[in-house]
Design a protein around this motif. Sequence first.
Motif, short mmCIF file in Angstrom:
data_model
loop_
_atom_site.label_atom_id
_atom_site.label_comp_id
_atom_site.label_asym_id
_atom_site.label_seq_id
_atom_site.Cartn_x
_atom_site.Cartn_y
_atom_site.Cartn_z
N ALA A 25 0.85 -1.20 0.00
CA ALA A 25 0.00 0.00 0.00
C ALA A 25 0.88 1.24 0.00
O ALA A 25 2.02 1.23 0.46
N THR A 26 0.35 2.29 -0.52
CA THR A 26 1.09 3.57 -0.59
C THR A 26 1.37 4.06 0.81
O THR A 26 0.50 4.04 1.70
N GLU A 27 2.59 4.49 1.01
CA GLU A 27 3.01 4.93 2.33
C GLU A 27 2.17 6.11 2.80
O GLU A 27 1.93 7.07 2.06
N ALA A 28 1.75 6.04 4.05
CA ALA A 28 0.97 7.13 4.63
C ALA A 28 1.78 8.43 4.60
O ALA A 28 3.01 8.41 4.77
N ALA A 66 -2.85 7.48 6.87
CA ALA A 66 -2.17 6.39 7.58
C ALA A 66 -3.19 5.33 8.00
O ALA A 66 -4.17 5.64 8.68
N VAL A 67 -2.95 4.08 7.58
CA VAL A 67 -3.76 2.95 8.00
C VAL A 67 -2.81 1.91 8.67
O VAL A 67 -2.27 1.04 8.01
N ASN A 112 0.45 0.80 6.30
CA ASN A 112 1.13 1.64 5.32
C ASN A 112 1.88 2.78 5.98
O ASN A 112 2.20 3.78 5.32
N THR A 113 2.17 2.57 7.28
CA THR A 113 2.87 3.63 8.00
C THR A 113 3.79 3.01 9.04
O THR A 113 3.49 1.94 9.57
N GLU A 222 0.19 7.56 19.23
CA GLU A 222 -1.23 7.31 19.02
C GLU A 222 -1.52 5.81 18.97
O GLU A 222 -0.75 5.02 18.43
N GLN A 223 -2.63 5.44 19.56
CA GLN A 223 -3.03 4.04 19.63
C GLN A 223 -3.46 3.55 18.27
O GLN A 223 -4.22 4.20 17.56
N VAL A 224 -2.98 2.32 17.92
CA VAL A 224 -3.41 1.69 16.68
C VAL A 224 -4.72 0.96 16.94
O VAL A 224 -4.82 0.14 17.85
N ASN A 225 -5.72 1.31 16.13
CA ASN A 225 -7.04 0.70 16.26
C ASN A 225 -7.24 -0.34 15.18
O ASN A 225 -6.57 -0.32 14.13
#
Length: 707
Positions: A25-28, A66-67, A112-113, A222-225
């Motif tokens: 995936a494309t980088e964030a 960002a995902v 992607n980040t 930041e928390q990853v959801n």
Amino acid sequence: MKRNAKVLALMALMALMAAGTASAATEAGTSITNIASAAFDIVNPDGTTKKGDPVTSNPVTTTVKAVPNFTITPNDGAPAGPTQDSPDSTLDKTARPGDTVSFPYVVTNVGNTPLVVQLDPRIASPNVDRTDTNVLGVGGSTTVIEYSYINTSGQKVILTDTNGDGLVELPVLASGASLNITQTYVIPTTATNGQFYGANPVGTAQYDSTPNPTGTGNTYTEQVNTPGTSTQLVDNDNFNRTTVERTDAVVLGPLNDPDGNGTPTTPVYTNDQGYSVTPAADDSQSTSPTVVPTTVTFQNTLQNAGNRPDVFELSTDLSQFPAGTTVTYTLPDGTALADADGDGNAETPVIQPGANFTFEVVIKYPDGTTATQVAGTDTATVTATSSNDPTKNNPTKNSVTVIVNSADFGNPTPGNPNDPNPGTVGTPPSGQPGNPSTPVTPPTTCDANATTPKAAVPVQIVNLGSVSDYYNPTGTATITLANGGTRTVAVTYYTDAALTTPLADTAADTETANPDTGLIVSGGSITLYAAVVIPCDAANGPSITLNQTVTPGSGGTPLTDTNDKITVGTAGNLVLGKFVEGGTGGTTYGTSPYVINAPTSTMAAPTVPVAFGTGEGPKVAPLGTINYAIIGKNFYNTEVRNVILTDELDLKLVNFVGATCAVYSASNTVVDAKTCTVTNTNGILTTTGMTLASGEYIRMDVAVTVK
């Protein structure tokens, strides 16, 4: 049904990231700029066309969102959620208590980040999701979980909590990057066989929602959801499991035979006090000091029969020993084993699984111990107990036998005067006969009060007890006589080989007229000479057996010796006498004790019933009869063979009438089994060659007439 274009694009991105394909995936944070352009033709006045100058629109810029997402593999066996009892095959192991176990995992950034994955090392964390009682940390375990990886320099790096939130952090993972990590923990030493232990690498992550595509300057807070939700993303399906294989065991036995079954067979060894110690195949060993002991040392060997290192505590039951007896434990070089835990019992060093350990058990008697206190057998039961599991222990037995009223009696052993018969009292070593005497020739005079000749054998008495004692020897000998009968006589004991000094009754013996050895100290011995008077009628050969008994003055069990034989030599004469019927001479022939009595007429039933004599016979007229009796008697103490009587007649004066012969016993009865005949060859009369037992005789009766 129509779908929102933005939603469709997000779903496509998530599918792409989850698939982990080569087209990442494309980088964030990446900016996507778009400028529109237009091309056209211009219509000329004559109706022709030409290309117009291209035109562009204003630029439009879009930043990639960002995902973040990550995975930890391998997973356990339950797709619906974490399961502790169905791990991946690479996450299922066996281990011993105290072992360190390690499980490999791979952490991959499938978003992607860039992000930082965090792992929970707290073994009691709610995220562990383990429900049984073997969760690491439950019940007060101090075991910790460690996470680590190997850096590009080949060094091990242990993950630490860098931000103080209780979790350990991995290095920043770029999009698509992976890191091999290892989870490590220690099985509690208290774990029991068959228990399960395990842990679950619980992963969460942090990222920067506005990342710099170059990776610099990002802050991971930041928390990853879970994609598309506001719920924190947790990878929690990676349980590992360790099955405990615990074997705590110990065997303890004699020297170099820890299981005590005699394999290998440990030979007799000499302990520090010089006593011989004999290991046996029944998990025991014993020694028999010849003095009242003050200290007795045994060597024992134990083996760690478990599957992990162990320390063994040593204890000894001395209840059979005199009060005040103590025990210590040392290495074979005398170095004392320490009591590390202060409970009064020494411990071994750490013993590896399957290894043997030899130590000495030093038993010390209290000062002033007497022979009476230690008489008999005292057994010290030594026990080795596992420190890993105190319910696992094994005993062995060390015995000390002190014999107070004991002795050995028998034939002296050449080169070892203090050991009459090694191994068995009163019996010679295997394959060796008893002591025979020098052959003794019977006397020529039969005297009921004779004191010579004597035959003797040496015998020895050894005091194997722990105190001085005296001994009363007695014996009898059954003599085989030349005539086949027997006679029993007493054995007399002398203190010298010349048989001049008989054994006396000493002050040590309270009984009178009872010869004894006098006091013999512990370990001392005396050699005596057992003698028997040989009668004149004793048969030759090894015919006299000495049956001897020695009784300890202290009242111990009498000892016997029955393997000595006295050899009687060959002695005597074959006496030949010729008698004439009615002879006026003597009625005997020979000299004492070899005397032949003249026969009576009834023995051969002569025609004239008159006695026989060795002198001149009655006058006989021509044609008158003369009767002769010729007797050859065996006065040897053994048989004689091929005895032939010969009588040559003067045929110028007499005519041969007839001749007979027979064998008679010493009691003048015909021996029917021995047939005898007479042959006449021109007046020379000869009997059959006969075998005569001692005392038997052959008689030839001859009748002639005067010419």
